[in-house]
Every structure is written in C-alpha cells, then in structure tokens.
Scaffold this active site. Sequence first.
Site, short mmCIF file in Angstrom:
data_model
loop_
_atom_site.label_atom_id
_atom_site.label_comp_id
_atom_site.label_asym_id
_atom_site.label_seq_id
_atom_site.Cartn_x
_atom_site.Cartn_y
_atom_site.Cartn_z
N ASP A 24 30.68 43.66 50.15
CA ASP A 24 31.22 44.42 51.29
C ASP A 24 30.07 45.08 52.06
O ASP A 24 30.05 45.10 53.29
CB ASP A 24 32.19 45.52 50.82
CG ASP A 24 33.64 45.07 50.77
OD1 ASP A 24 33.89 43.90 50.43
OD2 ASP A 24 34.54 45.89 51.07
N ASP A 32 31.20 42.81 43.79
CA ASP A 32 32.28 43.23 44.68
C ASP A 32 31.74 44.24 45.69
O ASP A 32 31.93 44.11 46.90
CB ASP A 32 33.40 43.87 43.84
CG ASP A 32 34.52 44.41 44.71
OD1 ASP A 32 34.95 43.69 45.62
OD2 ASP A 32 34.94 45.57 44.49
N TYR A 81 36.39 44.39 35.00
CA TYR A 81 37.69 44.01 35.53
C TYR A 81 38.67 43.55 34.44
O TYR A 81 39.87 43.64 34.63
CB TYR A 81 37.54 42.87 36.53
CG TYR A 81 37.16 43.32 37.92
CD1 TYR A 81 35.92 43.88 38.18
CD2 TYR A 81 38.05 43.16 38.99
CE1 TYR A 81 35.57 44.26 39.45
CE2 TYR A 81 37.71 43.53 40.27
CZ TYR A 81 36.47 44.09 40.50
OH TYR A 81 36.12 44.47 41.77
N ASP A 95 21.24 49.98 42.18
CA ASP A 95 21.15 51.08 43.16
C ASP A 95 20.07 50.79 44.20
O ASP A 95 20.25 51.04 45.39
CB ASP A 95 20.96 52.45 42.48
CG ASP A 95 19.99 52.43 41.31
OD1 ASP A 95 19.46 51.35 40.99
OD2 ASP A 95 19.75 53.49 40.72
N LYS A 118 21.91 46.92 35.94
CA LYS A 118 21.62 48.35 35.74
C LYS A 118 21.03 48.45 34.33
O LYS A 118 21.55 49.13 33.45
CB LYS A 118 22.92 49.15 35.90
CG LYS A 118 22.76 50.65 35.88
CD LYS A 118 22.15 51.24 37.13
CE LYS A 118 21.90 52.73 36.94
NZ LYS A 118 21.10 53.33 38.02
#
Length: 359
Positions: A249, A245, A141, A221, A189
């Site tokens: 959701d 983020d 970000y 993942d 990751k």
Amino acid sequence: MNKNIVLLPGDGIGREIMDSAKIVLETIAEQYGHQFSFAEHAIGGDAFDRYGSPLPQETLQACQNTDAILLGSVGGHKWDSLPKHQRPEQGLLGIRKSLGLFANLRPIKGFQPLLHASPLKESVINGSDILIIRELTGGLYFGKPSERRDNDNVVVDTLYYERYEIERIVEQAFQSAQLRNKKLTSVDKANVLESSRMWREIVDEKSKEYPDVTVEHLLVDAVAMKLITEPKNFDVIVTENLFGDILSDEASVLTGSLGMLPSASLSEGVGLYEPVHGSAPDIAGKGIANPMGMILSAAMMLKYSFQLKEESEAIEAAVNTCLEQGYHTADLSITEGTQVGTKDITDIVVQNLKQLKTT
Ligand code: NAD
Ligand code: IPM
Ligand code: MN
C-alpha cells in the site's frame, strides 16, 4: 484459446471495477480470437448476506475447477462487527489458503504520464520499477492460536512459518529476480523476531543457488522509509505476509494512487488476480472508482495463467495511452487532463485496445 474464468466481484467498488475488467477481457477475446467463459460467484459480505458465509462451498468449488479467478474486493463497515469467521475478509483469506496461493506478486511500476501525480518528487520516482513478492498463506494471518483470553484481558496472535513455506517463496523471489534486474531485497525484522532470523538464514542458503542475483537484507522499518526516498534502490522485494501487505500500500504512492496496483496470487494450480486495494466504502456506488488496478490484474491473468503475453501487453499499452491522453479518475491528484468516471475510463481503454489492433 478457450478459457473459463471465475469472477468474484465481492463488496464495495468490487462490482464496479469487475465490470470494467470483464469488458476489457471481452474486447481482447473478440480481437484476438479467444473464447473466455465467465462464471460469477459470491464472496465476502455479499456472500454472507445471500448465503450466510463469506466463502460459500459452491464458490470454492467453482474456483477449484476453473482456469483462473478474478476478484474485486471484499469488506465494508456493514460487516465489521460480525464474528471473525463470518467477516468478509475471511472469504478472501479462506480462498487464498484453500487454493494454496502462497506467492503474491505486486508489481509497482509508475506509468510515465502519472509521474507528476505522485506526492513524491518526479526525480525520485522516475525509473523505479519494483516487484513486491509477498508470502500470502502463512505468518501472523494464519498462525494459531489467535484469540482473546482471560475475560478479554489477554490477546494473542501467532506468527508461524514452516521452513518449506519460507523456502518456496524465497525460491520464487530469486527466480523472479533472475528474470528482472537480478537484485533481491529480503525484508524482515531480524533484530527482533526469531521468524525473521530464520527467514534471513534461508535467503542466504538459497542465494548460493542463484549466484547471479545480488542479495540485500533490510529491516522492515528502514524499508518503509527507503521505499519512498530511494525507490530506485529496489528491484524484487521478498517479505512475509503482513510486512508485504503494509509495504505494498505504501509503494502505491509511487504510482499516484492505490487504485493503480494489480496483483497475482500464484501456486502450481489455479491463479487468482485482484487489485491491491480494498472495497473503498467511502466511494462505493458513486461510479468514480479507478478500475486500472483491476484491469491490470486481468492483464496479469492473461500473462501468468494463459501465457498470452501479447494480449497482456496490449492491455498495459491501452491503459498507458488512456493516461497519455490525459484521462484519469478522481483518486489521482492531477489538475490538468480530463477527470472521468469508472465506465468512461473503461470505454477509453477499450477504444484504445481496438485502435491498437487496427494499427
Ligand atoms: P481501501 O483500499 O478500500 O481504501 C483506501 C483508500 O483508497 C480509500 O480512500 C479509497 O477510496 C481509496 N481507493 C482504494 N481503491 C481505490 C480505487 N480503485 N479507486 C479510487 N480510490 C480507491 O482500504 P480501507 O478503506 O482501509 O478498507 C476498506 C475495506 O476493504 C475494509 O473492509 C478492508 O478489510 C477491505 N480490504 C479488502 C481488500 C481486498 O479485498 N483485497 C484489500 C484491502 C482492504
Ligand atoms: C490485501 C488486503 C487483505 C490482506 C485483507 C482484506 C484481508 O489488505 O489483499 O492486501 O490483508 O491480505
Ligand atoms: Mn492490503
């Protein structure tokens, strides 16, 4: 208790849900003998339209000089083609960065009356209780460079972390795990990214200071899958900005709707509280937005910024009762009960709060 609260309604449904949180807080103040003074300021597309910047200096100053901040949501199609620095989202990112709000706490706990509102099986989600701790001021970000090059033939974003940034969020996560069920899942990751390998090393180093906390490392993942197949596997999840983020959701599905999720963005200084969802342009202005994520964010503010635990729990109880009574907004796919709009469901939460105090 006397407290100053900055309200940043923002765009889309931001105003509608902020009105709900304010009424709930006014009720709490009245019932428990507190004085909350509210000051409203502009952020996002609304601020750009009125002042030419998504984060006016005056808004930032007000946020630096208050006891806590409530934020609705920013963004909308109207501003989607503006240059990057003028986009509404930059207002939100700018305030997080300026206030150093590196720790974003996103609790995902299904309310019992909504267990059947999730597309997931009740047996899978019943009993799940997760806290996602998302690093909020670093990673992709904010890394530089982030730009187009060579006549738009090349684009670069940068995933940048300094050691201390990872250490402090990991510490926060261990401390939160100690206060909960003592399990920490670090999500990365590491099979591909160097930043993730360093993240993993830091988690392992820090784990020596928290021997009572069980640590698990999982790849992002796989977590995307496990969150909805075995959510009960998780207690505290700690992860970098972008992974957090996306996963939050996804995790909202456990609660029946994205509109249910609150969050707290913390540092040593002033805290900012906002729902996890966005400005929901598809339903903005219709009076049907689910205000619970915003109302529960106000409850988090009472708990984390003002140490008003009883008041915070009263709001949660009033929300739960409202759902038990069968009231819900349109985003929850339930056929039974009574579907109501933003204002009506807020009134019911307020009535429940009043009821709680008299019983
Ligand atoms: P969104 O979260 O706004 O909406 C996703 C879906 O969930 C939509 O169908 C929406 O109607 C629904 N939804 C979200 N919150 C709801 C609520 N409280 N009640 C009922 N339904 C709700 O995500 P999006 O559509 O991808 O993004 C829209 C805009 O919001 C974009 O400009 C994005 O940048 C911005 N955004 C802002 C924030 C924030 O301010 N914190 C967070 C996410 C997205
Ligand atoms: C969130 C939002 C923001 C983010 C956007 C609007 C910048 O999606 O708070 O989850 O990505 O952090
Ligand atoms: Mn998001």
